[in-house]
Scaffold this active site. Structure first.
Site, short mmCIF file in Angstrom:
data_model
loop_
_atom_site.label_atom_id
_atom_site.label_comp_id
_atom_site.label_asym_id
_atom_site.label_seq_id
_atom_site.Cartn_x
_atom_site.Cartn_y
_atom_site.Cartn_z
N VAL A 21 0.68 -1.19 -0.03
CA VAL A 21 -0.14 0.05 -0.20
C VAL A 21 0.75 1.21 0.06
O VAL A 21 0.57 2.25 -0.69
CB VAL A 21 -0.84 0.02 1.33
CG1 VAL A 21 -1.60 1.31 1.50
CG2 VAL A 21 -2.03 -1.18 1.02
N ASP A 39 10.45 3.45 6.56
CA ASP A 39 10.23 2.02 6.68
C ASP A 39 11.25 1.35 7.80
O ASP A 39 12.49 1.95 7.78
CB ASP A 39 10.29 1.07 5.63
CG ASP A 39 9.28 -0.25 5.74
OD1 ASP A 39 8.38 -0.44 5.19
OD2 ASP A 39 9.80 -0.95 6.58
N ARG A 44 14.80 -3.45 2.86
CA ARG A 44 13.26 -2.80 1.83
C ARG A 44 13.99 -1.41 1.38
O ARG A 44 13.93 -1.12 0.29
CB ARG A 44 12.06 -2.82 2.81
CG ARG A 44 11.06 -2.04 1.69
CD ARG A 44 10.28 -3.17 0.95
NE ARG A 44 9.08 -2.41 0.26
CZ ARG A 44 8.70 -2.63 -0.92
NH1 ARG A 44 9.37 -3.37 -1.67
NH2 ARG A 44 7.75 -2.11 -1.43
N THR A 98 -1.97 -4.58 9.55
CA THR A 98 -2.86 -4.63 10.49
C THR A 98 -3.00 -6.11 10.64
O THR A 98 -4.15 -6.56 10.08
CB THR A 98 -4.24 -3.79 10.36
OG1 THR A 98 -4.47 -3.88 9.17
CG2 THR A 98 -3.76 -2.30 11.02
N THR A 133 -6.19 -0.76 7.23
CA THR A 133 -7.59 -1.39 7.67
C THR A 133 -7.59 -1.57 9.15
O THR A 133 -6.90 -2.34 9.52
CB THR A 133 -7.74 -2.41 6.66
OG1 THR A 133 -7.46 -2.17 5.44
CG2 THR A 133 -9.30 -2.66 6.89
N CYS A 273 -6.10 -9.41 3.80
CA CYS A 273 -7.07 -8.22 3.85
C CYS A 273 -8.35 -9.06 4.08
O CYS A 273 -9.02 -9.02 5.09
CB CYS A 273 -7.21 -7.40 2.69
SG CYS A 273 -5.85 -6.36 2.37
N ARG A 344 1.83 -14.27 1.98
CA ARG A 344 1.51 -14.39 3.41
C ARG A 344 -0.01 -14.68 3.59
O ARG A 344 -0.81 -14.24 2.67
CB ARG A 344 1.51 -12.79 3.88
CG ARG A 344 3.07 -12.41 3.98
CD ARG A 344 2.95 -10.98 4.43
NE ARG A 344 2.64 -10.03 3.31
CZ ARG A 344 2.42 -8.90 3.44
NH1 ARG A 344 2.67 -8.17 4.45
NH2 ARG A 344 2.13 -8.01 2.30
N1 LIG Z 1 -2.29 -5.22 0.36
C1 LIG Z 1 -3.37 -5.16 0.15
O1 LIG Z 1 -4.04 -5.71 -0.75
C2 LIG Z 1 -4.21 -3.98 0.76
C3 LIG Z 1 -5.03 -3.29 0.21
C4 LIG Z 1 -5.97 -2.41 0.95
C5 LIG Z 1 -5.58 -1.98 2.18
N2 LIG Z 1 -4.46 -2.68 2.86
C6 LIG Z 1 -4.15 -2.48 4.28
O2 LIG Z 1 -2.80 -1.59 4.21
C7 LIG Z 1 -2.20 -2.01 5.33
C8 LIG Z 1 -0.80 -2.11 4.84
O3 LIG Z 1 -0.88 -3.39 4.06
P1 LIG Z 1 0.54 -3.89 3.09
O4 LIG Z 1 -0.02 -4.88 2.32
O5 LIG Z 1 0.84 -2.64 2.44
O6 LIG Z 1 1.49 -4.42 4.00
P2 LIG Z 1 2.86 -4.74 3.86
O7 LIG Z 1 3.24 -5.54 4.96
O8 LIG Z 1 3.18 -5.00 2.38
O9 LIG Z 1 3.68 -3.26 4.28
C9 LIG Z 1 3.96 -2.80 5.55
C10 LIG Z 1 5.18 -2.14 5.60
O10 LIG Z 1 5.17 -1.48 6.73
C11 LIG Z 1 6.46 -1.69 7.20
N3 LIG Z 1 6.44 -1.39 8.75
C12 LIG Z 1 5.97 -2.24 9.53
N4 LIG Z 1 5.90 -1.55 11.02
C13 LIG Z 1 6.37 -0.36 10.90
C14 LIG Z 1 6.77 0.64 11.57
N5 LIG Z 1 6.50 0.41 12.89
N6 LIG Z 1 7.13 1.86 10.98
C15 LIG Z 1 7.44 1.98 9.79
N7 LIG Z 1 7.31 0.59 8.86
C16 LIG Z 1 6.75 -0.32 9.44
C17 LIG Z 1 6.75 -3.21 6.93
O11 LIG Z 1 8.27 -3.19 7.09
C18 LIG Z 1 6.34 -2.85 5.47
O12 LIG Z 1 7.34 -2.48 4.69
C19 LIG Z 1 -2.86 -3.04 5.92
O13 LIG Z 1 -3.72 -2.43 7.17
C20 LIG Z 1 -3.83 -3.70 5.17
O14 LIG Z 1 -4.87 -4.36 5.77
C21 LIG Z 1 -3.68 -3.80 1.95
#
Ligand SMILES: NC(=O)c1ccc[n+]([C@@H]2O[C@H](COP(=O)([O-])OP(=O)(O)OC[C@H]3O[C@@H](n4cnc5c(N)ncnc54)[C@H](O)[C@@H]3O)[C@@H](O)[C@H]2O)c1
Length: 433
Positions: A21, A39, A44, A98, A133, A273, A344
């Site tokens: 995201v 990050d 990364r 989340t 989310t 999700c 995942r």
């Molecule tokens: N992937 C999807 O399809 C999607 C779609 C819509 C919404 N979401 C929501 O968006 C959010 C993020 O999802 P994602 O898929 O991008 O996750 P992701 O795991 O791909 O990325 C999250 C990133 O956050 C970093 N991170 C973790 N803790 C951190 C911190 N304390 N400080 C800074 N960086 C930190 C991680 O290293 C990682 O690079 C979630 O709530 C998810 O439910 C995801």
């Protein structure tokens, strides 16, 4: 006058969490504003600064075009794991995971931790927008208190909050972030307008300003819960129609000719999700004394599908006279969805675990999944190469585009079983969900 000039002071954004995201969003905002992508994962950050996105969401040339060398550069994206580099920003957008814990309870640790990070650099007038989310109330009742405690500033006096849920669909090159209408919200009506104006500068599909943060939080979590429940319904239909010896896909095609029949297909619901978010809503409901029935029934049904698919495959093998114990089976795909490297919470591992319980030896071929990641997450081997052997059974688990071109019969022994979880191989298969 362009939208950018309407926003005062001029936005300097920090995107906290550069995953599926955060990175596309950071890249998009960086075409208009100075953006620091932050990050905690240094690996990364190093890869992104070298122009490489392992999630395969952003092409190398597109990423390289926006990368800049310093956080104080004009428009562009600077990636960093250093807190110092986000201290001059005025908009903080949080896009951290989340997840749920092993008991399917929301785990807000990344949100608390990232709020602490932002709290350390928060200044008067700043706006912190959450995109992760969550269930309704997380932004204002869980995250804001952390921001207040760490920064010593007062909410809605010194700093403000926003919420704008992300709706991207990883691997989908058509519905990219700017092309999906975005819901926005702010902690006061004025801030709501400001948050909405910010997103309007980059989201070409437009925005919908929700009246409150809780409404926007609830909207996102029900979008995914609705999908989960609808898929659970067709999964239940698939189980019934298999017992009745009726082809589920034929039934869905026939029913789909009615104008208001919803076009859902049976399948495995994995990822982080759709299979996770309903638990967030359920948790909040339970906290308030309501035990959700439909939401949790949907979850239970969808979570049981891996075992069901394995049992169906075994039935097909027995019917064809294939000896189950010791059989060699090829699983096509291990990622949680097609054309995406994300493994995942993939439910294919449930199918594999179940097949192994029947004494079947499973090989996995997935041109998208990183074998090291598969090994790390699940302690199982996979390969990106087409196997050079023939199998007693082949299961199409994920509809990666490569599998549509694959010469599957060349991977099958004589009398081998072909099972199609995704229902994309037509009727010339031994079984499908
Ligand atoms: N992937 C999807 O399809 C999607 C779609 C819509 C919404 N979401 C929501 O968006 C959010 C993020 O999802 P994602 O898929 O991008 O996750 P992701 O795991 O791909 O990325 C999250 C990133 O956050 C970093 N991170 C973790 N803790 C951190 C911190 N304390 N400080 C800074 N960086 C930190 C991680 O290293 C990682 O690079 C979630 O709530 C998810 O439910 C995801």
């Amino acid at each position: 006058m362009s939208q950018n000039h309407k926003i005062t002071p001029s936005p300097r954004l920090a995107i906290i969490g550069l995953g599926y995201v955060g990175l596309p969003l950071a890249r998009l905002f960086a075409t208009k504003f100075p953006v620091v992508g932050f990050d905690i994962n240094q690996k990364r950050i190093d890869e992104l600064n070298a122009g490489k996105d392992n999630t395969l969401e952003i092409e190398v040339d597109v990423l390289q075009k926006v990368l800049v060398k310093s956080p104080s550069d004009a428009n562009g994206l600077f990636c960093s794991a250093n807190l110092e580099d986000i201290k001059d920003c005025n908009y903080y957008v949080v896009t951290v995971p989340t997840p749920v814990d092993k008991n399917n309870r929301p785990d807000l640790t990344p949100l608390y931790k990232s709020s602490e990070t932002v709290g350390r650099v928060l200044k008067k007038g700043d706006i912190v927008i959450y995109e992760s989310t969550v269930y309704p109330g997380v932004t204002e009742e869980e995250c804001v208190p952390v921001l207040e405690r760490v920064s010593g500033l007062k909410f809605n006096v010194d700093f403000f909050a926003g919420y704008s849920p992300e709706r991207i669909n990883p691997g989908d090159k058509e519905h990219t972030v700017e092309k999906i209408l975005k819901v926005t919200a702010g902690s006061t009506p004025e801030i709501g307008k400001k948050v909405d104006d910010l997103y309007k500068t980059v989201i070409t599909a437009g925005t919908h300003l929700a009246p409150t943060i809780k409404v926007a939080e609830a909207a996102k979590v029900i979008e995914n819960s609705q999908r989960d429940i609808n898929i659970a319904f067709v999964n239940e239909l698939a189980k019934i129609f298999n017992l009745l010896d009726i082809n589920t896909h034929d039934v869905l095609e026939a029913a789909g000719t009615k104008w208001n029949f919803l076009p859902f297909k049976p399948g495995l619901v994995g990822g982080h999700c759709i299979g996770v978010d309903p638990y967030y809503l359920a948790q909040k409901a339970q906290e308030k004394g309501y035990h959700p029935e439909i939401i949790l029934a949907g979850r239970r049904l969808n979570d049981s599908m891996g075992e069901y698919v394995a049992a169906q495959v075994v039935k097909c093998m027995i019917k064809k006279g294939v000896t189950v114990n010791g059989a060699q089976l090829l699983m096509l795909g291990i990622t949680f969805k097609e054309n995406c490297p994300d493994v995942r919470n993939t439910k294919i591992v449930d199918v594999i675990a179940s097949l192994k319980e029947y004494g079947i030896q499973v090989s996995i071929y997935d041109p998208w999944a990183n074998p090291a990641e598969v090994k790390h997450e699940y302690k199982i081997e996979s390969t990106k190469e087409i196997p050079n052997q023939k199998f007693d059974a082949v299961v199409l688990g994920v509809s990666h585009k490569e599998f549509l071109q694959l010469d599957i019969p060349s991977l099958q022994k004589e009398n081998s079983v072909l099972y199609d979880v995704k229902g994309i191989l037509g009727n010339n298969v031994d079984g499908k969900l």
